[in-house]
Write a protein that holds these residues in place. Structure first.
Motif, PDB file in Angstrom:
ATOM      1  N   ALA A 700       0.817  -1.214   0.000  1.00  0.00           N
ATOM      2  CA  ALA A 700       0.000   0.000   0.000  1.00  0.00           C
ATOM      3  C   ALA A 700       0.851   1.264   0.000  1.00  0.00           C
ATOM      4  N   SER A 701       2.168   1.140   0.248  1.00  0.00           N
ATOM      5  CA  SER A 701       3.071   2.294   0.360  1.00  0.00           C
ATOM      6  C   SER A 701       2.517   3.310   1.350  1.00  0.00           C
ATOM      7  N   ASN A 702       2.102   2.813   2.491  1.00  0.00           N
ATOM      8  CA  ASN A 702       1.537   3.675   3.525  1.00  0.00           C
ATOM      9  C   ASN A 702       1.906   3.102   4.888  1.00  0.00           C
ATOM     10  N   ILE A 703       1.944   3.970   5.867  1.00  0.00           N
ATOM     11  CA  ILE A 703       2.258   3.549   7.234  1.00  0.00           C
ATOM     12  C   ILE A 703       0.975   3.558   8.055  1.00  0.00           C
ATOM     13  N   PRO A 704       0.576   2.429   8.631  1.00  0.00           N
ATOM     14  CA  PRO A 704      -0.578   2.419   9.549  1.00  0.00           C
ATOM     15  C   PRO A 704      -0.177   3.041  10.883  1.00  0.00           C
TER      16      PRO A 704
END
Length: 1732
Positions: A700-704
């Motif tokens: 997702a190229s995102n940080i949760p």
């Protein structure tokens, strides 16, 4: 069974003893080497006599004899006796006594200690856990030294896990003492000598199953033999299965097919076992090494290795193995992969191992000396192996010719290799060639067995029979059984069982759009609506978890809390990982081949263009339809591969999304398939136990952020606030980054060719306490740059990744392949720009980053010297790039790379050889690679440990992640980056600074209300008052200096010792200046109060003589009247008589008016002239027009609002101008319009409308004046000019604020003066009233009234004919009670102020949060709006309500109100002093009451001001008639009466009475003054600055900041066209292009720039919000493109949207939908979290 060779000369008894003791001795020696402190006594020197008559003339050298202590001692020579230390010491020669360290030390010299000196393992069965192995000790921070025996086991284990194959052969360092001369005829081994095989096996046995598996994998990678069949700690023969499951072999078979499989799987591997019988005269292990590698690689340890000649203690009988993998080309020795096993020792001496070999091996290669073939025992052993393929290699030791007739060939196997020809032995090359050929033919005939089936019907167990492993396996299979499905079902596995990730990927795309500063904001609400839908969908899926996820979470949670050491859950995860990998290896190869076939077909079609001549055929071959067909097929295959690629990271992501989704739900009734609250703790434990945590989702190229933050927060809860050093790595794809980190720290990041790592992973490496300033090393592994599969998107992706990696790491390792750095030059530019961006975000902050460049695959010895020129060139390039970036950002202070990042081209560039030593698959790891990596690690740890003073904690690291990612997503890093850790450090410093200021305030005010007040009250003349004042001023100055010194010392100590000292150091000098400025200001305020005290005392001294005369007269009259009354007169008649007398006393007092200083009106006039010096004539005119004296009797409630007549009629002053729209003026005045604003005959309607609106504006300001005047009127003091100044400020600020948007007229200063005078006219009677009230309180009549109770009590005593002692004691009591209560009243306000500050918190921030918290809970809509309009006034009003309620409450731990408790705290020390003063005066007064009074007043002056003349009034002319003992008998119980009566008084005292009975400002004003500090408000939304230092920008250059900016619609701002209230906050507007603010805001705040509209310009001008710094540089507004950051105001708007619309009479249809989801709890927590 015995370990050593059983020689023919040994007795059966000795052999039996050795058989029975083998298992226990193996365990003992294993623990000796590694985990338990052992001792070896030195063997005594002696010659070993050779027995010529013994069997085969074998030398009896140091045979190992393990004896149980219950048996009789074996007397023999050259034996090693291993005994438990609880038995008697064996007395014999050449014995080794191995004792447990808990027993008495064996007497002997040169004892060997093989124990870890710094850490005792406590995991399951004292095993070495993973964290114990990777833990960093003090020797990790310095250059490697020689290995001591107490570190040998750890050194070997850690070296092997770092892929250093030479670590196996480590030996103990020689002592520094001069060694003894070697005796070649002595059978003597050094007591420090240990066989490396013994050490390695001991290490292996002492490790837990997880580390054993890792160790075997490392041994395989290093191409060293691993344990295959071994005896465990209990002596049970064990086959390795678990240990080999993670070994994955990759090779091409004889058909050229690529195979990838686990060693323990369904794939069969033939097992070839080599063993020897008897002595063969050559090294079997060395021969095997040559057979495998045709080189000197020592896979199997042998005699010629380091310490290879040291007698083995516990590894005889060990079956170790390695794997042969065929390579491409003719160089491969064999064409088939197989397991090559090697039995240590003589086969006949290890019957159990012999049986195991017979069951496991497909091919057994026996090496035997030809003489041994005569033995029936040997032939019997060969016969046992008849069901296996046996290859017999026969050696000959003696130089004698053997005839064929002497050999019984019938009993021998078919395949025989003769290692000799005639009298001579064959050379090694010939022998190896024959062995290779024979084995190749045998392997061709052998299919082999699956290693998973080797334990079936076997006489041994496998390591997987371990109960912990078995339980973990069962739990893992319960989870994985959900994946036992068909291929078609596997396609839908992620959709069915892991649905949250697909939604998360869509959510991430929306999240990036929402937070991007460059994105169009017109669809912001639509994006937020879609995000909310995605999250709602996730929540719905969470309520219906799949069976797979339920089982996974349940098993994970149960295993996690089984053991404190975490072994069960680590084994569970490893089992699941292995099973996932096995499934992937089964399912994916066919798909990969299918994809390859499609690509091949597509490629072949395009290649036909070159061979087809017909144009139509070419067109046909390359038709669009055909391309689309193949492209579609390719996409489908790739989609299927993605769907069927399932690993632990996918499941972990699902867990994280499950937690994030449930956290976003505000509903308190969270019912899901499992408990989400426990998940962060579970993963925090996993992280602490060595399981990597994914922080950046690679798909997702995102940080949760919610998930990652929660996990790190729970880490802090589990182990406390620990210091963390972050190490990150950056490099191109497949450049070996993960391998580098694994080698450096012994970690387990996934590695393989291609793009293995996706996203970013965090793993913690513990540090031994006391070894360093930090407690953990946070190692961050990231995916590679320039990934071709990303296509054009890779450049943006690489920029984001580089910025994140460099921002997260305290030190970043930049990994380069080869000598030439040209391939990564653009990456270096990214590096520089990333650092410049962080530097730009805060130019004062030292970034504290370090950069290390590592060039891999540079084998040249002199690489560093040869690359010196290139290094200099790279340094120049970095400096050039840095200068260009700095100039572009206008950062003049940055001129070279080292200005922003610590980098030394001489020390921070490393060159290292390649990882592999040769060609795969049989290439071992290059030990030089490992050694260089160790050198780099030592350099990193040592440098940073020395350089840094402070390190991040877990919560700080989470903040760093959040800050960086928020700024990266905004795509405007410099503008958007905010360092929350720095903000946290600043808040910590502000809290400390507030506390230092409060201490100074308490110290000076306590001195004023106590010490100074007492000294002034003791003055009886005006001269003494003046003298005391001067003395007190000197003392105050000295106290002020001392206070500043102490405060500065505490502040400097804070800057040096606080956990964020490297962040706070930037504010050190400014804060020191601010403290000095504050103390000076505080000293000035205290001096002003001291002057007031002196003025009051001067008045007191002037009245003292008159007051004393009247008191004496009253006393005489009362005595006379009392004597005339009968003794038994009833109390009511006595009371009636006293009241008539008292009325007469007061009536006889002469009239008095206290005239002290100028009148109130005179002071107001003086203030106005000083405030408006250029408009004195105007002031005189208005003062004459509005007669203040005329309204002196008016009350607030009787005065109506201002009228238009008051403001505008009968006024000759031109104080406003009518402004018409330009179009209207042009039509009205035609060509005569000249651009001026004053017209002789303006439009009357416009003028009337302007007057009406100005009147309304003035009345809104006037209502604020009333509130301010009401607060001032509560004061107990003289009127001061500052009171008039406060009213003027309210008017000036109010008009400035209200007239900003008023376009119909432009007012002048004269209008302000008129409104100020009208406001002061209203305030005047109130000023006069409180001023006169205070003056009246200082009159003789008021003071005489205060002694009424004292005179009444005395009168009653006289009527009752009490003794003189009783009368005097009661009189002194009553006077003391009054003095004590006056002292408490004087000091109580400061005491209560301290309690209120402690309750609210250290700083303005806490006050604001408390106010908003209270307003929101009580749903006070209008009060919140008043806070919006005038925050300071609203805060004052809130305090006015809060303080009485708080002080009247009783804490749970007390039955007294807080006000009473504070009064008691002041009372008790006073009564202690009174009691001690009475006792001391009694002993020093010689029986005289008058002397007692004098001494008492002297002794009590530390707490009270008691004058002797005030107590002597009640004494008779001759005090000798009063017995002092009688007096004290009456007085001492009276002290308790004072306590009781005073407590009773304060039980009913209210805060209003405290304000009334003490001088100075009211308590609520004092508290607000302590907190409020800066009065600035946001120029856009009017939110107050949160700083509690009034001059923070002037003194410290720290900008104004707000807790949370409001949506501007809260104060009534609306859209120009639609009239809708604006529901955008300042953070959103300054983050994006497209929004502008009116230039009139600049004018309102007296801002004038070249971009502003010229004075008098008619056309409205606008400025971009994003450029707000150009106009308001002293403000700092944190950008937030999401419009979702100020949750409190989001909640407020959503909750009161209807009321807002009605209040402002504006539509509110554009309220963002997402705001409605914010709960009140979430809103308030968002406020508090900003400070935390």
């Amino acid at each position: 069974m015995a370990e050593g060779l059983i020689q023919d000369g040994e007795t059966e008894e000795a052999a039996g003893l050795m058989e029975t003791a083998e298992a226990s001795r193996k365990i003992s020696l294993s623990f000796c080497c590694f985990n338990v402190k052992a001792r070896q006594s030195r063997r005594r020197r002696r010659h070993v006599a050779k027995d010529a008559s013994s069997k085969n003339k074998t030398e009896e050298k140091g045979e190992a004899v393990a004896k149980d202590s219950s048996h009789e001692e074996t007397e023999g020579k050259g034996e090693d006796v291993v005994k438990d230390s609880s038995h008697e010491e064996t007395e014999g020669k050449g014995e080794d006594v191995v004792k447990d360290s808990s027993h008495e030390e064996t007497e002997g010299k040169g004892e060997a200690v093989a124990k870890d000196a710094s850490h005792e393992m406590t995991e399951e069965d004292s095993s070495g856990a993973f964290n114990d192995v990777v833990r960093l000790y003090s020797d990790s921070f310095q250059e490697p030294k020689k290995t001591e025996i107490d570190r040998l086991g750890w050194t070997v284990l850690r070296g092997l896990l770092a892929y250093d194959r030479t670590a196996r052969d480590k030996s103990i360092a020689k002592k520094d003492t001069e060694p003894e001369a070697e005796d070649p005829f002595c059978d003597f081994e050094s007591p420090d000598s240990l066989n490396p095989m013994d050490v390695l096996q001991a290490c292996f046995l002492c490790c837990d199953p997880e580390v054993q598996q890792i160790l075997c994998k490392a041994l395989f990678t290093c191409k060293l033999a691993f344990p295959f069949i071994y005896s465990d700690r209990e002596g049970q023969l064990t086959l390795s299965q678990w240990n080999l499951r993670d070994i994955v072999v990759e090779y091409r078979d004889c058909q050229g097919r690529y195979l990838e499989t686990s060693l323990v799987s369904e794939h069969p591997f033939p097992v070839v076992c080599f063993a020897r019988i008897g002595e063969i005269g050559t090294s079997k292990s060395k021969l095997l090494n040559s057979l495998l590698f045709k080189s000197s690689l020592d896979t199997f340890f042998h005699h010629d290795c380091n310490n290879g000649d040291v007698r083995r203690q516990c590894t005889n009988g060990l079956v170790e193995a390695t794997v042969f993998l065929p390579s491409e080309g003719p160089s491969s020795t064999f064409s088939k992969a197989f397991v090559l096993a090697n039995l240590r020792g003589d086969l006949l001496e290890h019957s159990k191992e012999f049986q195991a070999v017979a069951q496991v091996a497909d091919i057994v290669v026996l090496m035997v000396e030809i003489k041994a073939l005569e033995s029936s025992e040997v032939l019997q052993a060969i016969n046992i192996l008849r069901h296996r393929q046996v290859l017999l290699i026969v050696f000959k030791k003696e130089d004698r010719l053997v005839k064929a007739e002497e050999i019984d060939f019938k009993s021998l196997p078919k395949e025989i290799i003769w290692a000799f020809r005639g009298m001579k032995s064959k050379n090694e090359t010939q022998l190896l060639s024959e062995i290779s050929k024979k084995l190749e033919s045998l392997l061709a005939e052998t299919e082999g067995l699956k290693l998973t089936a080797l334990n079936q019907n076997a006489s041994f167990e496998t390591d997987e029979c371990n109960h912990v492993l078995a339980e973990s396996r069962t739990s893992a299979f319960k989870v994985i059984e959900h994946m036992n499905c068909s291929d078609s079902e596997m396609h839908e596995f992620k959709t069915k069982h892991l649905p949250l990730q697909a939604i998360w990927m869509e959510y991430s795309q929306l999240h990036k759009k929402e937070n991007s500063s460059k994105a169009e904001k017109k669809d912001l609400q639509e994006i937020q609506r879609q995000k909310a839908e995605k999250r709602t969908t996730q929540i719905a899926r969470c309520r219906n978890l799949s069976a797979f996820m339920k089982d996974f979470v349940q098993q994970l949670t149960n295993s996690c809390f089984k053991s404190e050491g975490g072994l069960p859950v680590q084994l569970l995860i490893q089992w699941e990982k292995l099973l996932f990998d096995e499934i992937s290896r089964k399912k994916l190869p066919d798909l990969h081949r299918n994809r390859k076939d499609i690509r091949t077909q597509l490629q072949s079609i395009f290649q036909q263009k070159d061979t087809v001549s017909d144009a139509e055929d070419v067109e046909k071959c390359t038709s669009t339809e055909l391309q689309k067909k193949f492209d579609y097929s390719l996409r489908q295959v790739e989609k299927t591969i993605l769907e069927m690629s399932i690993g632990m990271e996918n499941v972990f992501r699902e867990v994280g999304q499950f937690f994030e989704a449930t956290c976003s739900l505000n509903d308190t009734n969270k019912t899901f398939g499992c408990e989400s609250e426990v998940l962060p703790e579970v993963f925090a434990r996993l992280l602490l136990w060595g399981i990597p945590l994914e922080i950046l989702d690679g798909d997702a190229s995102n940080i949760p952020l919610t998930w990652v933050t929660s996990v790190l927060t729970h880490c802090k809860q589990l182990v406390g606030q620990k210091n963390i050093l972050a190490v990150s790595v950056l490099g191109l794809q497949s450049s070996g980054k993960s391998t580098l980190l694994n080698t450096m720290f012994g970690l387990k990041f996934a590695v393989s060719a291609g793009r293995c790592t996706r996203g970013a992973f965090l793993q913690l490496v513990p540090v031994e306490p006391g070894s360093s300033k930090f407690d953990f090393v946070a190692v961050i592994d990231t995916e590679g740059l320039r990934a071709p599969e990303l296509g054009l998107d890779k450049y943006r992706h690489d920029n984001e990744l580089a910025t994140l990696v460099l921002g997260l790491g305290d030190v970043t390792v930049i990994n380069l392949k080869g000598e030439n750095s040209a391939e990564i030059k653009d990456i270096l530019q990214i590096v520089v720009h990333a650092f410049i961006r962080m530097k730009m975000a805060n130019r004062m902050q030292d970034l504290r980053r370090r950069c290390i460049f590592v060039h891999q695959n540079v084998p040249a010895v002199g690489a560093k010297e040869k690359m010196m020129d290139q290094n200099c060139k790279m340094q120049e390039d970095l400096d050039k790039i840095t200068r260009e970036a700095a100039e572009g950002e206008k950062v003049a202070s940055v001129r070279c790379f080292s200005d922003i990042i610590s980098f030394d081209s001489d020390k921070d560039i490393f060159y290292m050889s390649d990882l592999w030593l040769g060609d795969p698959p049989m290439a071992p790891v290059n030990p030089g690679y490992s050694h260089k990596v160790t050198e780099i690690k030592t350099h990193i740890l040592h440098c940073l440990d020395e350089k840094y003073k402070t390190f991040l904690g877990f919560d700080d690291f989470a903040l760093r992640i959040k800050d960086l990612w928020t700024a990266i997503m905004s795509e405007d890093f410099v503008f958007s980056f905010r360092n929350s850790i720095e903000m946290k450090a600043y808040n910590l410093m502000e809290s400390e600074f507030f506390d230092v200021k409060r201490r100074c305030d308490v110290q000076l005010n306590e001195w004023l209300t106590k010490t100074a007040s007492i000294q002034l009250q003791k003055c009886t003349t005006s001269k003494s008052v003046h003298q005391t004042k001067e003395r007190l001023k000197i003392e105050l100055h000295r106290l002020q200096d001392n206070c500043e010194t102490n405060g500065m010392d505490r502040l400097m100590k804070f800057f040096d010792e606080n956990p964020y000292s490297e962040q706070t150091i930037q504010w050190k000098s400014n804060k020191a200046n601010s403290l000095s400025e504050y103390v000076r200001s505080l000293g000035g305020e205290v001096t002003r109060k001291l002057e007031q005290f002196c003025d009051l005392q001067l008045l007191e001294t002037e009245q003292k003589s008159k007051q004393s005369q009247w008191e004496k007269a009253i006393f005489i009259e009362a005595r006379k009247a009392a004597e005339e009354m009968p003794e038994g007169c009833p109390d009511d008649e006595v009371e009636k008589k006293f009241e008539s007398l008292w009325k007469k006393f007061l009536g006889d007092l002469p009239p008095e008016r206290i005239e002290y200083g100028e009148s109130v009106l005179s002071r107001i006039e003086n203030f106005l002239r000083e405030c408006y010096p250029k408009e004195r004539q105007v002031i005189r005119d208005y003062l004459d027009q509005f007669n203040f004296e005329h309204c002196s009797g008016s009350r607030a409630e009787e005065i109506s609002d201002l009228t238009e007549q008051q403001l505008f009629e009968n006024d000759n002053n031109s104080f406003f101008e009518i402004r018409l729209k330009k179009r209207e003026r042009a039509q009205q005045f035609g060509s005569t319009f000249t651009g001026g604003f004053i017209f002789s005959d303006p439009n009357e309607n416009a003028k009337d409308e302007a007057k009406s609106e100005l009147t309304e504006i003035s009345n809104r300001v006037f209502r604020q004046v009333k509130t301010e005047v009401a607060d001032i009127s509560k004061s107990t003091r003289w009127f001061e000019e500052t009171d008039a100044s406060r009213v003027q400020k309210v008017v000036a600020d109010g008009l400035n604020r209200e007239l900003t948007d008023f376009k119909r007229a432009t007012t002048t200063i004269i209008f302000e003066i008129k409104v100020v005078i009208l406001a002061l006219r209203y305030a005047y009677p109130h000023f006069v009233e409180f001023d006169q009230r205070f003056r009246d309180s200082c009159s003789i009549k008021a003071k005489t009234d205060k002694i009424k109770e004292r005179i009444r009590n005395m009168f009653f005593n006289m009527v009752r004919r009490q003794s003189g002692a009783k009368i005097a004691a009661d009189y002194v009591r009553d006077h003391l009670k009054k003095v004590i209560q006056d002292a408490i009243n004087q000091r109580l306000k400061e005491k209560l102020k301290s309690k209120l500050i402690a309750e609210i918190g250290n700083g303005k921030f806490h006050l604001i949060v408390r106010i908003l918290d209270d307003f929101s809970r009580k749903r006070k809509f209008k009060k919140i709006l008043r806070y919006v309009v005038k925050s300071e006034t609203a805060a004052l009003n809130w305090l006015d309500e809060f303080i009485p309620e708080f002080l009247s409450q009783k804490p749970s731990s007390s039955d007294e109100s807080r006000l009473l408790a504070a009064a008691r705290e002041l009372l008790e020390p006073i009564l202690v002093v009174v009691t001690r003063a009475d006792e001391k005066a009694h002993t020093e007064s010689s029986g005289s009451l008058k002397q007692w009074i004098v001494k008492f007043c002297e002794n009590v002056e530390s707490e009270l001001a008691v004058l002797p003349q005030d107590l002597e009034t009640a004494l008779p002319s001759n005090d000798s008639n009063i017995d002092l003992s009688d007096f004290t008998d009456f007085f001492r119980p009276a002290i308790e009466q004072i306590r009781v009566q005073t407590i009773e008084k304060y039980k009913v005292t209210t805060i209003y009475e405290v304000d009334r009975d003490s001088q100075g400002e009211t308590l609520n004003r004092l508290v607000l003054k302590s907190f409020w500090g800066c009065t600035a408000q946001c120029p856009f939304c009017s939110e107050p600055c949160s700083k509690d230092d009034a001059n923070h920008y002037e003194n410290e250059k720290t900008p104004h900041t707000c807790i949370q900016h409001r949506p501007q619609g809260v104060k009534g701002t609306h859209e120009k066209d639609s009239k809708q209230l604006v529901f955008r906050n300042c953070e959103l507007e300054v983050s994006c292009d497209g929004w502008s603010f009116r230039c009139i805001i600049c004018r309102k705040h007296s801002v004038k720039t070249s971009s502003c509209a010229p004075e008098g310009e008619e056309v409205e001008k606008y400025h971009p919000y994003k450029n707000y710094k150009d106009f308001f540089p002293y403000w700092d507004i944190k950008p937030d493109p999401s419009n979702f950051g100020n949750k409190f105001w989001m909640w407020f708007c959503a909750t009161f949207v209807k009321e807002l619309g009605e209040y402002y009479k504006k539509p509110v249809d554009n309220l963002p939908v997402a705001w409605k989801s914010v709960s009140e709890k979430e809103a308030l927590e968002s406020l508090r979290s900003l400070r935390q």
